[in-house]
Design a protein around this motif. Structure first.
Motif, mmCIF file in Angstrom:
data_model
loop_
_atom_site.group_PDB
_atom_site.id
_atom_site.type_symbol
_atom_site.label_atom_id
_atom_site.label_comp_id
_atom_site.label_asym_id
_atom_site.label_seq_id
_atom_site.Cartn_x
_atom_site.Cartn_y
_atom_site.Cartn_z
ATOM 1 N N ARG A 145 0.838 -1.216 0.000
ATOM 2 C CA ARG A 145 0.000 0.000 0.000
ATOM 3 C C ARG A 145 0.862 1.251 0.000
ATOM 4 N NH1 ARG A 145 -3.691 -3.343 3.113
ATOM 5 N NH2 ARG A 145 -2.531 -2.910 5.017
ATOM 6 N N HIS A 146 1.927 1.243 0.802
ATOM 7 C CA HIS A 146 2.839 2.383 0.858
ATOM 8 C C HIS A 146 3.507 2.612 -0.496
ATOM 9 C CE1 HIS A 146 6.852 4.203 1.492
ATOM 10 N NE2 HIS A 146 6.255 4.914 2.438
ATOM 11 N N GLN A 147 3.979 1.534 -1.121
ATOM 12 C CA GLN A 147 4.660 1.648 -2.408
ATOM 13 C C GLN A 147 3.703 2.088 -3.514
ATOM 14 O OE1 GLN A 147 8.471 0.596 -2.776
ATOM 15 N NE2 GLN A 147 7.740 1.773 -1.039
ATOM 16 N N LEU A 148 2.495 1.580 -3.472
ATOM 17 C CA LEU A 148 1.504 1.955 -4.479
ATOM 18 C C LEU A 148 1.172 3.439 -4.380
ATOM 19 C CD1 LEU A 148 -0.527 1.365 -6.688
ATOM 20 C CD2 LEU A 148 -2.045 0.382 -4.966
ATOM 21 N N GLU A 149 1.024 3.939 -3.179
ATOM 22 C CA GLU A 149 0.736 5.366 -3.013
ATOM 23 C C GLU A 149 1.909 6.212 -3.518
ATOM 24 O OE1 GLU A 149 -0.949 8.933 -2.322
ATOM 25 O OE2 GLU A 149 -1.887 6.947 -2.389
ATOM 26 N N GLN A 150 3.137 5.756 -3.253
ATOM 27 C CA GLN A 150 4.304 6.491 -3.742
ATOM 28 C C GLN A 150 4.370 6.453 -5.260
ATOM 29 O OE1 GLN A 150 6.439 8.385 -2.006
ATOM 30 N NE2 GLN A 150 7.444 8.962 -3.925
ATOM 31 N N SER A 151 4.051 5.305 -5.859
ATOM 32 C CA SER A 151 4.060 5.201 -7.324
ATOM 33 C C SER A 151 3.014 6.118 -7.943
ATOM 34 C CB SER A 151 3.798 3.750 -7.754
ATOM 35 O OG SER A 151 4.900 2.925 -7.472
ATOM 36 N N ARG A 152 1.848 6.211 -7.328
ATOM 37 C CA ARG A 152 0.818 7.118 -7.846
ATOM 38 C C ARG A 152 1.317 8.551 -7.828
ATOM 39 N NH1 ARG A 152 -3.660 6.867 -4.203
ATOM 40 N NH2 ARG A 152 -5.042 7.778 -5.765
ATOM 41 N N ARG A 153 2.026 8.932 -6.780
ATOM 42 C CA ARG A 153 2.573 10.296 -6.718
ATOM 43 C C ARG A 153 3.664 10.489 -7.765
ATOM 44 N NH1 ARG A 153 2.154 9.663 -0.937
ATOM 45 N NH2 ARG A 153 4.356 9.088 -0.839
ATOM 46 N N ASN A 154 4.554 9.489 -7.886
ATOM 47 C CA ASN A 154 5.637 9.605 -8.873
ATOM 48 C C ASN A 154 5.093 9.760 -10.292
ATOM 49 O OD1 ASN A 154 7.603 9.322 -6.896
ATOM 50 N ND2 ASN A 154 7.947 7.156 -7.287
ATOM 51 N N LEU A 155 4.055 8.988 -10.595
ATOM 52 C CA LEU A 155 3.474 9.007 -11.934
ATOM 53 C C LEU A 155 2.507 10.166 -12.137
ATOM 54 C CD1 LEU A 155 2.755 5.178 -12.172
ATOM 55 C CD2 LEU A 155 4.444 6.424 -13.551
ATOM 56 N N GLY A 156 2.006 10.705 -11.047
ATOM 57 C CA GLY A 156 1.023 11.776 -11.142
ATOM 58 C C GLY A 156 -0.340 11.283 -11.568
ATOM 59 N N LEU A 157 -0.648 10.021 -11.250
ATOM 60 C CA LEU A 157 -1.896 9.407 -11.687
ATOM 61 C C LEU A 157 -2.733 8.965 -10.492
ATOM 62 C CD1 LEU A 157 -0.567 7.069 -14.532
ATOM 63 C CD2 LEU A 157 -1.517 9.383 -14.773
ATOM 64 N N GLU A 158 -4.030 9.217 -10.572
ATOM 65 C CA GLU A 158 -4.924 8.701 -9.540
ATOM 66 C C GLU A 158 -5.044 7.184 -9.630
ATOM 67 O OE1 GLU A 158 -8.742 10.498 -9.435
ATOM 68 O OE2 GLU A 158 -7.995 12.462 -8.781
ATOM 69 N N THR A 159 -5.039 6.656 -10.858
ATOM 70 C CA THR A 159 -5.247 5.230 -11.065
ATOM 71 C C THR A 159 -4.175 4.675 -11.981
ATOM 72 O OG1 THR A 159 -7.645 5.541 -10.867
ATOM 73 C CG2 THR A 159 -6.884 3.470 -11.825
ATOM 74 N N ILE A 160 -3.553 3.573 -11.554
ATOM 75 C CA ILE A 160 -2.568 2.854 -12.355
ATOM 76 C C ILE A 160 -3.289 1.683 -13.017
ATOM 77 C CG2 ILE A 160 -0.482 1.434 -12.240
ATOM 78 C CD1 ILE A 160 0.325 3.230 -9.810
ATOM 79 N N ASP A 161 -3.049 1.476 -14.296
ATOM 80 C CA ASP A 161 -3.792 0.449 -15.026
ATOM 81 C C ASP A 161 -3.421 -0.960 -14.597
ATOM 82 O OD1 ASP A 161 -5.320 2.182 -16.910
ATOM 83 O OD2 ASP A 161 -3.303 2.772 -17.508
ATOM 84 N N VAL A 162 -2.127 -1.241 -14.478
ATOM 85 C CA VAL A 162 -1.677 -2.574 -14.079
ATOM 86 C C VAL A 162 -0.586 -2.418 -13.026
ATOM 87 C CG1 VAL A 162 -0.855 -4.825 -14.815
ATOM 88 C CG2 VAL A 162 -2.064 -3.365 -16.451
ATOM 89 N N TYR A 163 -0.791 -3.071 -11.881
ATOM 90 C CA TYR A 163 0.207 -3.037 -10.813
ATOM 91 C C TYR A 163 0.727 -4.455 -10.616
ATOM 92 C CZ TYR A 163 2.579 -1.681 -6.517
ATOM 93 O OH TYR A 163 3.536 -1.405 -5.567
ATOM 94 N N PHE A 164 2.026 -4.628 -10.856
ATOM 95 C CA PHE A 164 2.642 -5.945 -10.756
ATOM 96 C C PHE A 164 3.346 -6.120 -9.413
ATOM 97 C CE2 PHE A 164 2.687 -5.394 -15.433
ATOM 98 C CZ PHE A 164 2.148 -6.611 -15.829
ATOM 99 N N ILE A 165 3.196 -7.297 -8.816
ATOM 100 C CA ILE A 165 4.105 -7.695 -7.748
ATOM 101 C C ILE A 165 5.402 -8.122 -8.425
ATOM 102 C CG2 ILE A 165 4.566 -9.362 -5.924
ATOM 103 C CD1 ILE A 165 1.627 -9.430 -5.309
ATOM 104 N N HIS A 166 6.478 -7.483 -8.036
ATOM 105 C CA HIS A 166 7.750 -7.601 -8.739
ATOM 106 C C HIS A 166 8.535 -8.808 -8.224
ATOM 107 C CE1 HIS A 166 11.200 -4.949 -10.577
ATOM 108 N NE2 HIS A 166 11.051 -6.098 -11.190
ATOM 109 N N ASN A 167 8.760 -9.769 -9.099
ATOM 110 C CA ASN A 167 9.563 -10.954 -8.783
ATOM 111 C C ASN A 167 9.191 -11.598 -7.444
ATOM 112 O OD1 ASN A 167 10.833 -10.313 -11.162
ATOM 113 N ND2 ASN A 167 12.890 -10.165 -10.301
ATOM 114 N N PRO A 168 7.970 -12.108 -7.317
ATOM 115 C CA PRO A 168 7.588 -12.752 -6.052
ATOM 116 C C PRO A 168 8.449 -13.955 -5.711
ATOM 117 C CG PRO A 168 6.003 -13.258 -7.788
ATOM 118 C CD PRO A 168 6.901 -12.180 -8.329
#
Length: 369
Positions: free
Chosen positions: A152-175
């Motif tokens: 949740r913390h990383q997703l919120e940071q990514s939204r700020r970095n991208l400047g987007l309210e909604t990200i189309d696809v969010y991947f869990i990176h190398n589980p």
């Protein structure tokens, strides 16, 4: 932040912009959207302003040249790649492109740091994630974490970095980083908790879909390989039949063709490839590392090289192989320079290769391994 997300109507309209340039088969339907067969990746490069500038220019060039899939990750270049995507999007939207035309994907899992390596990475994790209660020490494996609070913390940071309210696809990176360190019993529990957090994020409008972006997980020999069917079953358990686990990303290229050749996935009572199982489950596959070792084409016999359209460079031919493989929707290519974008995206003028030609190439790869 910019509202909205990729839509069926928007991505179809994007494709219509290139109806005079793109051959049939370049834009493909997936999950109710129309995706370009080539996507731009943002992994490589130094964490410096010069590389930032080149990436922004390359992303703008890609979108104006027929590529509406943009892939990044919060840890790429210490968050700088996400911020380059955000800057490129602002420029594109100012020049008439719309949010609903573009499919934006990012990833979370690895600790991203801030701008460059910190003086003390261990202390950074302690101060940012542990002391704040975002995650526990046991949640981290080699600088990797998929705990719900962390995602949740990383997703919120990514939204700020991208400047987007909604990200189309969010991947869990190398589980598979987690799988290498925890038991086979513990791993599904961690993945289930992560998926539950991402289903909540989808319900909140932060993301539209989620998936797993892997390196070895789905390519390893059985029984070491991660079972895509079991992963999808976890998503159904937490999200029901309408779950949002709809994308997978994995390496696929002339040197790493396992996704199409290795029958390491349970498929009912039999074994199948990950591409076959993904199709069964309605999961969209993106290929990463599409140009890795494209130079191998040089050593192929003349009859095999003649299967590719005349006039293509070795890189274009290698990319043509990936984007033409049945089961691959989008071939991702890391491109930090506009000149490379222009070169690779001239390929959209060519239709995908016939499935018979791809089978011939795969058979040649099988016998050479």
């Amino acid at each position: 932040m910019i509202p909205g997300w990729a839509t069926s109507e928007g991505t179809r309209a994007y494709g219509a912009r290139f109806q005079d340039r793109a051959a049939p088969g370049h834009f493909r339907p997936a999950q109710g959207l129309w995706l370009s067969s080539i996507g731009i990746g943002t992994y490589l490069g130094h964490p410096d302003p010069e590389t930032d500038t080149r990436y922004v220019e390359a992303i703008v060039c890609a979108v104006t040249s027929g590529c509406n899939v943009i892939d990044t990750a919060i840890n790429y270049r210490f968050q700088r790649s996400e911020r380059c995507v955000g800057e490129a999007l602002r420029r594109l939207f100012a020049h008439g492109f719309r949010r609903e035309e573009l499919v934006i994907a990012t990833k979370g899992g690895y600790v991203p740091y801030e701008g460059d390596w910190p003086a003390d990475p261990r202390r950074y994790i302690e101060e940012v994630f542990l002391q704040t209660g975002i995650a526990r020490p046991e949640d981290f494996v080699n600088g990797h974490c998929i705990a719900p609070g962390y995602l949740r913390h990383q997703l919120e940071q990514s939204r700020r970095n991208l400047g987007l309210e909604t990200i189309d696809v969010y991947f869990i990176h190398n589980p598979e980083e987690q799988l290498a360190a925890v038991s086979r019993e513990e791993f599904p529990r961690r993945l289930r908790a992560a998926f539950a957090a991402l289903e909540e994020a989808a319900a909140a409008g932060w993301i539209r879909f989620y998936g797993t972006a892997t390196w070895t997980a789905y390519r390893a020999p059985a029984p070491e390989a991660l079972s895509l069917a079991e992963v999808e079953a976890i998503a159904r358990e937490v999200g029901g039949q309408d779950h949002r686990f709809r994308f997978v990303q994995l390496p696929y290229n002339l040197a790493m063709p396992e996704a199409a050749l290795r029958r390491n996935q349970r498929r009912g009572e039999e074994w199948g490839t990950v591409l076959e199982v993904a199709e069964d489950l309605g999961i969209t596959v993106w290929a990463s590392a599409s140009l890795m070792q494209g130079r191998l084409l040089r050593s192929w016999p003349l009859w095999l090289r003649r299967l590719f359209p005349e006039g293509l460079s070795e890189a274009q031919s290698a990319l043509q192989f990936v984007r033409s493989t049945p089961g691959i929707t989008t071939a991702l290519v890391g491109m930090s320079r506009a000149v490379h974008v222009e070169h690779n995206l001239t390929l959209i003028q060519h239709p995908p290769m016939a499935s018979e030609a791809i089978r011939t190439i795969l058979n040649a790869l099988r016998t050479s391994r």
